[in-house]
Write a protein that holds these residues in place. Structure first.
Motif, mmCIF file in Angstrom:
data_model
loop_
_atom_site.group_PDB
_atom_site.id
_atom_site.type_symbol
_atom_site.label_atom_id
_atom_site.label_comp_id
_atom_site.label_asym_id
_atom_site.label_seq_id
_atom_site.Cartn_x
_atom_site.Cartn_y
_atom_site.Cartn_z
ATOM 1 N N ASP A 425 0.872 -1.178 0.000
ATOM 2 C CA ASP A 425 0.000 0.000 0.000
ATOM 3 C C ASP A 425 0.909 1.229 0.000
ATOM 4 O O ASP A 425 1.849 1.314 0.805
ATOM 5 C CB ASP A 425 -0.880 0.023 1.250
ATOM 6 C CG ASP A 425 -1.951 -1.064 1.229
ATOM 7 O OD1 ASP A 425 -2.287 -1.541 0.128
ATOM 8 O OD2 ASP A 425 -2.436 -1.432 2.323
ATOM 9 N N TYR A 427 1.451 5.324 0.343
ATOM 10 C CA TYR A 427 0.957 6.597 0.860
ATOM 11 C C TYR A 427 1.917 7.714 0.431
ATOM 12 O O TYR A 427 3.132 7.502 0.318
ATOM 13 C CB TYR A 427 0.896 6.587 2.388
ATOM 14 C CG TYR A 427 -0.159 5.677 2.968
ATOM 15 C CD1 TYR A 427 -1.405 6.181 3.356
ATOM 16 C CD2 TYR A 427 0.095 4.313 3.137
ATOM 17 C CE1 TYR A 427 -2.369 5.342 3.910
ATOM 18 C CE2 TYR A 427 -0.874 3.466 3.680
ATOM 19 C CZ TYR A 427 -2.095 3.985 4.056
ATOM 20 O OH TYR A 427 -3.054 3.163 4.598
ATOM 21 N N ALA A 436 1.807 9.145 -4.832
ATOM 22 C CA ALA A 436 1.400 7.762 -4.569
ATOM 23 C C ALA A 436 0.870 7.095 -5.835
ATOM 24 O O ALA A 436 1.253 5.964 -6.166
ATOM 25 C CB ALA A 436 0.346 7.735 -3.464
ATOM 26 N N LYS A 455 -3.005 4.593 -1.634
ATOM 27 C CA LYS A 455 -3.749 4.945 -0.420
ATOM 28 C C LYS A 455 -3.799 6.457 -0.201
ATOM 29 O O LYS A 455 -4.126 6.916 0.890
ATOM 30 C CB LYS A 455 -3.120 4.263 0.794
ATOM 31 C CG LYS A 455 -3.269 2.750 0.782
ATOM 32 C CD LYS A 455 -4.726 2.342 0.952
ATOM 33 C CE LYS A 455 -4.868 0.836 1.067
ATOM 34 N NZ LYS A 455 -6.266 0.434 1.312
ATOM 35 N N ASN A 457 -2.899 10.419 0.395
ATOM 36 C CA ASN A 457 -1.967 11.141 1.260
ATOM 37 C C ASN A 457 -1.813 10.488 2.634
ATOM 38 O O ASN A 457 -2.782 10.005 3.215
ATOM 39 C CB ASN A 457 -2.421 12.590 1.453
ATOM 40 C CG ASN A 457 -2.305 13.402 0.181
ATOM 41 O OD1 ASN A 457 -1.475 13.123 -0.675
ATOM 42 N ND2 ASN A 457 -3.149 14.413 0.050
ATOM 43 N N ALA A 458 -0.604 10.522 3.154
ATOM 44 C CA ALA A 458 -0.331 10.041 4.509
ATOM 45 C C ALA A 458 -0.905 11.051 5.497
ATOM 46 O O ALA A 458 -1.169 12.205 5.131
ATOM 47 C CB ALA A 458 1.178 9.899 4.710
ATOM 48 N N THR A 507 5.547 4.551 2.582
ATOM 49 C CA THR A 507 5.184 5.963 2.717
ATOM 50 C C THR A 507 6.267 6.819 2.089
ATOM 51 O O THR A 507 7.413 6.816 2.542
ATOM 52 C CB THR A 507 5.006 6.361 4.205
ATOM 53 O OG1 THR A 507 4.065 5.478 4.821
ATOM 54 C CG2 THR A 507 4.510 7.791 4.316
#
Length: 539
Positions: A425, A427, A436, A455, A457-458, A507
């Motif tokens: 996944d 981010y 992403a 996924k 934005n973090a 991420t």
């Protein structure tokens, strides 16, 4: 990026008067930058809101000789205070000298974070306080960020990099919150495409705003700041008995009040300040040339501060410590002598020969017909920033060889899963809009990682890209790391195995530039640099 909250204000005892007590107070000094080979510039134009050798009697112990007593950019000192006989009086005296600023949620609430690099922002302001300083800087200024150095100490303390940031750099200043004298907080809107020096002073911006500006610019999390004005150069250069400099030509600059002959000179007080302030004595009359002069001055200052002449004299050490603390303004978490001492003990583990001075790579501003300001170099600036973020030394040290064999880098070695078996996944915690989705598209279409999911934005931005995975996903993690050029420091293994179809979590950080571009920082960069052990003639 997670930011720890600040601690509350600590009380300080007013300074006492009287002669220095028995015992010693090791004091510390700092650094400068270098010159960029840019085309000649015109006269500087103010931005809106701104105006324009004693003989050695004995050798010091080897361990002491090898430690750096750091004096940074004509603007501050790290002071290591020895609390021996009379130590309590000394503590009160020096502690009462230090000024503090509450920077809110910016910075590190701890003095030093164990097993981590240290990043300190050194700020020299053009605030015209002190007798004899009326002829310098902006007469009505509350103090702009005139001299700026990001001082990075490596995690293993074997090396350090002092990167000067030009005051005339065009950048974006982010929104920030500044604590006011009455205790209230003021939110100051961000400003785009302006000079870096406006990140302090203008519209009530405090050093926390400058710290935030540097973090946005470099992606490096700043732990603490240290700030001084013009008086620091004058008082500290005098306290150490003068600083040796070398000129390959005579300098007569009425604007900085500097008049020195060619060859070796020893400067202190007014002449020292004039030397680190002068621009017009150089052929390009630029701030980049001035940074090179500051670098020479700081290298020489470090030599003088760590000499036997200084280290074996309690009186001189007291004078250096007293002058430094009077000149110093810091963030509250390091706002007393004991905390500064703890920080200094970490910094002084670094040998001066492994302290490297550089200037942030820049080019002339292409938007100006006659360049006055500068902008980040299109490739080298980010390369240098990534080396700082990845804790890569600019100096050849034994520790760098050990680093390649470290436990973290060992995570990259071993079997790798097939692309079709990699689940991840993605981010976006960086600055690239749509990063992403861009990465997922690249992984699926170019690398065959079909089980990759965007996924969005973090929860918050982070400086470095990270890959979190379970022990039973290690082969997948190594495969993805190879595809994306992730460094060992990006690998974040968990302690429990993944169940079922659970995916790894990638991420993207501010070190992400584009899909297909390796995240790994370069091991070397071809830019001018010098060591704190060298202090050549200014050009």
């Amino acid at each position: 990026m997670n930011r720890p909250s600040r601690r509350t204000v600590e009380s300080r005892t007013p300074s006492s008067a009287g002669p220095p007590p028995p015992g010693r107070a090791p004091g510390g000094p700092r650094q400068g930058g270098r010159r960029s080979a840019n085309p000649p510039r015109g006269q500087e134009r103010p931005a809106p809101g701104e105006a324009g050798p004693g003989r050695r009697k004995r050798k010091a112990p080897k361990s002491r000789r090898k430690k750096a007593l750091l004096w940074t950019g004509g603007t501050m000192a790290f002071v290591l205070v020895g609390l021996s006989a009379g130590g309590y009086w000394l503590y009160q005296r020096l502690n009462g000298n230090i000024n503090t600023v509450d920077t809110g949620d910016v910075g590190n609430k701890n003095v030093v974070t164990a097993n981590a690099p240290i990043n300190i922002l050194i700020i020299g302001t053009d605030k015209r306080t002190g007798k004899g300083n009326e002829g310098y800087g902006d007469k009505g200024s509350v103090g702009h960020a005139d001299t700026n150095i990001l001082f990075h100490v490596s995690e293993d303390r074997t090396n350090a990099t002092a990167m000067s940031i030009p005051r005339d750099l065009i950048t974006d200043i982010p929104e920030c919150t500044a604590k006011q004298e009455d205790g209230s907080e003021k939110t100051i809107p961000g400003t785009e495409h302006v000079r870096f020096n406006r990140s302090l002073g203008e519209n009530g911006r405090n050093p926390g705003c400058t710290m935030k500006t540097v973090e946005e610019l470099t992606g490096v999390k700043i732990d603490h700041f240290m700030m001084v004005d013009f008086n620091a150069v004058k008082t500290l250069s005098t306290a150490v008995g003068g600083v040796n400099i070398c000129l390959d030509h005579a300098i007569n600059d009425p604007k900085s009040h500097l008049n020195l002959p060619a060859g070796p000179n020893k400067v202190s007080g007014e002449d020292a300040l004039a030397f680190v302030r002068t621009r017009h004595a150089y052929s390009n009359e630029s701030d980049l040339d001035r940074i090179k002069g500051q670098q020479q001055f700081m290298g020489s200052m470090i030599k003088q501060a760590k000499s036997d002449e200084t280290l074996t004299s309690p009186t001189k050490l007291f004078k250096v410590a007293d002058a430094a603390t009077k000149a110093l303004t810091v963030d509250k978490p390091i706002g007393d002598v004991k905390k500064l001492s703890a920080l200094a003990k970490e910094i002084t583990k670094t040998d001066t020969k492994n302290i490297t001075f550089v200037t942030m790579p820049v080019i002339d501003n292409p938007e100006e017909p006659k360049p006055i300001t500068v902008v980040p170099h299109p490739t080298q600036a980010e390369q240098l920033f990534s080396m700082l973020r990845d804790d890569t030394s600019l100096t050849e040290v034994a520790a760098q060889k050990k680093k390649a064999k470290s436990k973290q880098d060992a995570l990259l070695k071993g079997t790798k899963a097939a692309a079709a078996d990699v689940r991840v996944d993605v981010y976006n915690g960086g600055d690239v809009s749509g990063g992403a989705q861009q990465t997922v598209t690249w992984l699926q279409n170019t690398k065959g990682v079909l089980k990759s999911t965007n996924k969005a934005n973090a929860p918050e931005k982070i400086a470095k890209t990270t890959l979190e995975y379970a022990p039973n996903q290690a082969d997948q993690a190594r495969a993805l790391a190879e595809m994306m050029g992730l460094p060992g420091s990006a690998m974040k293994p968990g302690k429990t195995d993944a169940e079922g179809l659970q995916a790894m979590v990638l991420t993207l950080g501010k070190d992400f530039q584009a899909a297909g571009t390796p995240i790994t920082a370069p091991k070397k960069i071809d830019i001018p640099k010098s060591s704190a052990e060298s202090a050549g003639c200014s050009k």
